[in-house]
Scaffold this active site. Structure first.
Site, PDB file in Angstrom:
ATOM      1  N   HIS A 245       0.804  -1.216   0.000  1.00 33.06           N
ATOM      2  CA  HIS A 245       0.000   0.000   0.000  1.00 33.06           C
ATOM      3  C   HIS A 245       0.848   1.283   0.000  1.00 33.06           C
ATOM      4  O   HIS A 245       0.817   2.060  -0.945  1.00 33.06           O
ATOM      5  CB  HIS A 245      -0.895   0.052   1.248  1.00 33.06           C
ATOM      6  CG  HIS A 245      -1.734  -1.151   1.499  1.00 33.06           C
ATOM      7  ND1 HIS A 245      -2.873  -1.456   0.768  1.00 33.06           N
ATOM      8  CD2 HIS A 245      -1.618  -2.131   2.414  1.00 33.06           C
ATOM      9  CE1 HIS A 245      -3.425  -2.566   1.245  1.00 33.06           C
ATOM     10  NE2 HIS A 245      -2.694  -3.003   2.230  1.00 33.06           N
TER      11      HIS A 245
HETATM   12  O1  RIB Z   1      -5.255  -0.108   4.739  1.00 29.20           O
HETATM   13  C1  RIB Z   1      -3.866  -0.100   4.508  1.00 29.20           C
HETATM   14  C2  RIB Z   1      -3.214   0.978   5.316  1.00 29.20           C
HETATM   15  O2  RIB Z   1      -3.436   0.733   6.701  1.00 29.20           O
HETATM   16  C3  RIB Z   1      -1.684   1.006   5.151  1.00 29.20           C
HETATM   17  O3  RIB Z   1      -1.219   2.322   5.322  1.00 29.20           O
HETATM   18  C4  RIB Z   1      -1.213   0.149   6.283  1.00 29.20           C
HETATM   19  O4  RIB Z   1       0.110   0.481   6.707  1.00 29.20           O
HETATM   20  C5  RIB Z   1      -2.195   0.524   7.353  1.00 29.20           C
HETATM   21  O5  RIB Z   1      -1.756   1.761   7.949  1.00 29.20           O
END
Ligand code: RIB
Ligand code: CA
Length: 315
Positions: A245
């Site tokens: 992500h």
């Molecule tokens: O949903 C994914 C996000 O939530 C990413 O930033 C992960 O690190 C968590 O913070």
């Protein structure tokens, strides 16, 4: 014409994927100048996210990086964490020594405010990788900085991909929907990396082995972090690997052409518990609500992993 690196503040809740994003930024000085890293409560509580941020900077051999602790809980709601994804420490996978580099005494929110007031207007980009508590608190405490922010490039939200912490909401937005509402209504130019795009940059054996094959400590760490991090998504989605992500935010700053999206209106659900934290993205333009975000929907995944592996190899 000489290219100048973009000045950025990374706001983060490490988190294995935050760690990879921070390594990518610290490995790319010609593209981004990291003015500081502000930790926020999210994946794990604040004492761990600020510790983890310092561990990551030391792994990148950048112990001079300024790391600050920000808010330890959302604006209104109780903190929700994600140890089920990231493990008890937030960086489970490899064994990690305690950091030696110092935590700055200044509060992370004050660092954000002071930096934006000091640097010339429209020269600093904020890169939130976790809940938006620090960013919203800074905007509320110092409204004058709103007009000085160059851009906010954040990881959060979901539309076609729907939620990962509830059926409707993505974790970062869900943890602090009131903060997200403030940011999305601020008028600051937003680039949003939702699950719609991050679920298209999935690790797999070949990609993880490419990190391990670098033969460096950072390469080994990234491989072990993704080995640990991917089990949640593989069980839940039956996917081949884990979505990286947060590195999408930094990759966008370095090679924006890897990503495609639409300028649309995005609003945050803050009333109904059923859909709390949902990013209501008007992807099809069915309302007349003005566009407030570049909402990214697709990416050249091979190009993303090639960039990531090339840059991690530098550390
Ligand atoms: O949903 C994914 C996000 O939530 C990413 O930033 C992960 O690190 C968590 O913070
Ligand atoms: Ca994160």
């Amino acid at each position: 014409m000489t290219r100048h690196p973009r000045k950025i503040i990374i706001d983060t809740d490490p988190g294995q994927d935050d760690a990879v994003a921070i390594l990518l930024a610290l490995a790319s000085p010609e593209d981004v100048e990291v003015l500081g890293i502000t930790a926020v409560a999210g994946n794990v509580p604040l004492p761990l996210t600020e510790r983890n941020a310092r561990i990551i900077c030391e792994l990148a051999d950048k112990p001079e990086t300024l790391v600050f602790a920000g808010c330890d809980r959302p604006l209104q709601r109780a903190l929700v964490t994600a140890e089920h994804v990231h493990g008890k420490t937030g960086l489970d996978g490899p064994q990690l020594a305690d950091p030696v580099m110092p935590l700055q005494a200044l509060h992370g929110v004050d660092f954000i405010i002071e930096t934006l007031r000091r640097e010339p207007a429209h020269t600093v980009t904020l890169c939130p990788l976790g809940p938006l508590t620090n960013i919203a608190t800074a905007l509320q405490r110092a409204p004058d900085i709103t007009a000085r922010i160059q851009q906010i490039v954040l990881m959060g939200g979901a539309y076609f991909e729907v939620g990962n912490i509830t059926p409707a909401a993505e974790f970062n937005i869900y943890v602090d929907p009131q903060a997200a509402d403030i940011v999305f209504k601020s008028g600051v130019p937003l680039v949003v990396m939702p699950l719609d795009v991050t679920h298209k940059v999935l690790t797999n054996r070949k990609r993880i082995e490419a990190f391990r094959a670098l033969g460096t400590e950072p390469g080994r760490m990234v491989a072990e972090w993704t080995d640990f991090f991917e089990r949640f998504d593989m069980q839940k989605y039956g996917s081949e690997g884990a979505p990286l992500h947060d590195p999408c935010v930094i990759a966008y700053l370095i090679r924006p052409e890897l990503f495609q999206g639409r300028h649309i209106n995005v609003q945050i659900e803050t009333m109904s518990e059923l859909t709390m934290g949902m990013t209501v993205a008007d992807w099809w333009g069915v309302t007349k609500r003005p566009a407030n975000a570049l909402f990214i929907g697709s990416v050249d995944a091979d190009g993303f992993f090639a960039l990531l592996t090339d840059r991690i190899a530098r550390l």
